[in-house]
Design an enzyme around this catalytic site. Structure first.
Site, PDB file in Angstrom:
ATOM      1  N   SER A 211       0.848  -1.192   0.000  1.00  0.00           N
ATOM      2  CA  SER A 211       0.000   0.000   0.000  1.00  0.00           C
ATOM      3  C   SER A 211       0.890   1.250   0.000  1.00  0.00           C
ATOM      4  O   SER A 211       1.755   1.373  -0.868  1.00  0.00           O
ATOM      5  CB  SER A 211      -0.946  -0.054   1.198  1.00  0.00           C
ATOM      6  OG  SER A 211      -2.006   0.855   1.037  1.00  0.00           O
ATOM      7  N   ASP A 340      -8.418  -5.385  -4.519  1.00  0.00           N
ATOM      8  CA  ASP A 340      -7.804  -4.337  -3.695  1.00  0.00           C
ATOM      9  C   ASP A 340      -8.773  -3.199  -3.390  1.00  0.00           C
ATOM     10  O   ASP A 340      -8.647  -2.530  -2.374  1.00  0.00           O
ATOM     11  CB  ASP A 340      -6.584  -3.747  -4.432  1.00  0.00           C
ATOM     12  CG  ASP A 340      -5.255  -4.161  -3.810  1.00  0.00           C
ATOM     13  OD1 ASP A 340      -5.202  -4.357  -2.577  1.00  0.00           O
ATOM     14  OD2 ASP A 340      -4.270  -4.276  -4.557  1.00  0.00           O
ATOM     15  N   HIS A 459      -7.797  -5.601  -0.139  1.00  0.00           N
ATOM     16  CA  HIS A 459      -6.607  -4.828   0.204  1.00  0.00           C
ATOM     17  C   HIS A 459      -5.991  -5.364   1.502  1.00  0.00           C
ATOM     18  O   HIS A 459      -6.703  -5.621   2.466  1.00  0.00           O
ATOM     19  CB  HIS A 459      -6.992  -3.358   0.388  1.00  0.00           C
ATOM     20  CG  HIS A 459      -5.816  -2.433   0.399  1.00  0.00           C
ATOM     21  ND1 HIS A 459      -4.930  -2.353  -0.648  1.00  0.00           N
ATOM     22  CD2 HIS A 459      -5.371  -1.550   1.329  1.00  0.00           C
ATOM     23  CE1 HIS A 459      -3.992  -1.459  -0.363  1.00  0.00           C
ATOM     24  NE2 HIS A 459      -4.231  -0.966   0.832  1.00  0.00           N
TER      25      HIS A 459
END
Ligand SMILES: *[C@@H]1O[C@H](CO)[C@@H](O)[C@H](O)[C@H]1NC(C)=O
Ligand SMILES: *[C@@H]1O[C@H](CO)[C@@H](O)[C@H](O)[C@H]1NC(C)=O
Ligand SMILES: *[C@@H]1O[C@H](CO)[C@@H](O)[C@H](O)[C@H]1NC(C)=O
Length: 558
Positions: A211, A340, A459
């Site tokens: 991320s 995600d 995610h």
């Protein structure tokens, strides 16, 4: 009795042989002592927690070298996280004195030397996060122990400043920003200078992150300041091109911060901001996120208003797209999770995650409108036509809901990552390029579970597999997850060792082909991999939509 004694002595000597350990290690700042954890016969890991790689930083200043210490530093406790907001954004915690790193060094019968090194940069939207990650009791998400043991590599995890203290910028030389990126850089440079004393090979350093940490990795590869510090890089679900990763209007953010803390926005701004109480200050950025970072679509300034890296003319001398020549010698492995965008999109469209509630076509249009704002109605219509092209006249709820997740995934993660991969391959000289899509179904999906059956890798789902949690906490996982975790650790640590995920100490289930501009191959990673797990031109139609069709439409002033 004698026999027993001999046996006892034999067991004892085996036990002692198993505890190969570095003992006290000399670093540039002084000596440090960690803790040796036996893992089995002839296997152990030395763990060093909380080694300072820089001094306590001045507010809005680059990190400075640590002055050093006398005696032996007991490196057995994680340092505090960098000052940041709590989840509820009402209080802050952590410390300004937070530039510390942790090291895991695996040993066999003998003390290790010349091992490949992997340096972890955590995610958290450049807003929150810590080098050890969230924990359940003594089980820390970013413990490097499983990766170090299974892959026979050294794992390092580093702290860096986040939020206002890490990234506030006035857009000029007064407060240039990027302090958090400079912290990451200082940590990598420290590892490069000191890791040989820990049994590491400074010529075999890989940086990896997820991320915002994946975007951090990407920025480190693009910065001219990184030359020669590391050889390889892995970006998981985050690159410099992500719309949330670069703040294109830092002055405006700084002015909003000034309004919220009562500073003037003229020449006195920088001095006033520097004079404030940092604890109060670290809360002043809360206006900029309306959900978990990255900023959600409903927030109108998704591309502008966030506390993230900036083009400062120094760490980043130019727009990311013009800096790929700096990564020409770097081996780069990057990818995303196939859903995600689920976490973020279901914040924008609450019905999405609700098994008992329908998502309306209007909801999809609202989401797309936010993402295509710059090109107005024309952009929205083209994008909607593309995402609904396979719907027929009566799309099912699954069709509608997965389209919404695809939109979020494409916009926030997948398309920017494809752009970075293509750019890396196009500019590479000696550097190789590898691309992946993680498609393992979510553990929360299925009948009787909170998520719809169709939910894939959300995610941050990759973190548990990369850090080997199915092995650390076997009861929480099944054999399927252990298979997958083993595959990922094999690919990642082979890559760190050789620059090729297929070659190294560990066997892989499928040979991962290099990404080339002509073939554009990628690996579809999940627990059931076989020869058909190789794909080409990932979501090409949608990549084309976001990178070519929409940008060529006339832009409306926002
Ligand atoms: C990295 O390690 C591998 C395996 O130990 C070795 O062959 C290689 O020469 C090292 N250095 C670089 C720069 O890859
Ligand atoms: C975002 O930044 C761009 C480029 O600096 C600027 O043109 C635009 O007006 C900004 N938008 C907002 C909402 O601040
Ligand atoms: C690979 O696995 C998929 C899904 O498990 C299966 O449908 C397919 O037949 C397999 N292909 C090969 C070549 O084994």
């Amino acid at each position: 009795m004698d026999k027993l004694k001999t046996l006892f002595a034999a067991v004892l000597s085996l036990g002692m042989a198993a505890e190969a350990s570095l003992g006290v290690v000399q670093t540039e700042g002084g000596s440090v002592q960690g803790q040796n954890i036996p893992l089995g016969l002839y296997r152990s890991v030395d763990v060093f927690k909380g080694i300072p790689f820089a001094a306590k930083p001045g507010t809005f200043e680059k990190p400075k070298p640590h002055p050093g210490w006398n005696g032996i530093l007991k490196a057995t406790k994680f340092a505090q996280r960098c000052l940041q907001m709590s989840m509820l954004q009402t209080t802050s915690f952590g410390s300004e004195d937070c530039l510390y790193l942790n090291i895991w060094v695996p040993h066999g019968q003998k003390v290790s030397s010349n091992l490949p090194v992997m340096i972890w940069l955590y995610g958290g939207g450049f807003f929150v996060g810590g080098s050890m990650g969230p924990n359940f009791l003594n089980n820390y998400l970013y413990s490097g122990q499983e990766i170090a043991d299974k892959g026979n590599v050294i794992v390092v995890s580093v702290g860096y400043r986040v939020g206002t203290l890490g990234f506030l910028s006035t857009g000029d030389s007064r407060l240039p920003g990027n302090y958090g990126l400079w912290d990451q850089h200082a940590a990598i440079a420290w590892v490069n200078r000191n890791i040989r004393s820990f049994g590491g090979d400074p010529d075999n350093i890989t940086i990896f992150g997820e991320s915002a940490g994946g975007a951090g990795v990407s920025f480190q590869t693009l910065s001219p300041h990184s030359k020669g510090l590391f050889k390889r890089a892995i970006s998981q679900s985050g690159v410099a091109f992500c719309p949330w990763a670069l703040n294109r209007n830092p002055r405006k953010v700084a002015e909003e911060v000034c309004h919220s803390v009562g500073c003037p926005t003229d020449d006195r701004m920088a001095a006033c901001l520097k004079s404030l109480d940092v604890e109060e200050f670290s809360l002043s950025g809360h206006f900029s996120i309306s959900g978990t970072p990255p900023a959600v679509a409903s927030y109108p300034g998704v591309k502008n208003l966030s506390l993230s890296p900036v083009v400062d003319g120094d760490f980043l001398p130019d727009q990311p797209g013009n800096l790929f020549h700096n990564a020409a010698e770097i081996d780069y492995l990057a990818g995303v999770n196939n859903m995600d965008g689920y976490l973020f999109t279901s914040k924008d469209i609450p019905s999405l995650g609700d098994k008992n509630q329908d998502t309306l076509v209007e909801d999809i249009k609202r989401l797309l409108a936010a993402y295509t704002k710059e090109t107005g109605q024309a952009g929205l219509e083209i994008a909607f036509a593309e995402y609904s092209s396979n719907w027929g006249s009566t799309p099912t709820q699954t069709t509608i809901k997965t389209a919404a997740v695809d939109i979020g995934t494409d916009y926030l993660f997948l398309v920017p990552t494809q752009t970075a991969i293509v750019q890396h391959a196009a500019n590479a000289k000696s550097g190789r390029t590898y691309s992946y899509l993680l498609s393992e179904p979510s553990l929360l999906a299925g009948p009787g579970k909170p998520y719809h059956d169709w939910v894939g890798a959300d995610h941050a789902d990759d973190l548990q597999y990369v850090f080997g949690k199915p092995f650390t906490t076997p009861k929480a996982y099944g054999g399927r997850q252990r298979d997958l975790s083993g595959y990922i650790i094999a690919y990642w640590t082979n890559f760190a060792r050789t620059g090729n995920p297929n070659k190294g100490n560990l066997k892989v289930p499928v040979t991962w082909p290099e990404f080339t501009s002509t073939g554009q191959q990628f690996l579809d990673i999940n627990a059931k991999m076989n020869a058909s797990s190789i794909g080409q031109e990932m979501r090409q139609r949608f990549v084309h939509l976001w990178t070519s069709t929409l940008p060529s439409l006339p832009s409306h002033a926002q």
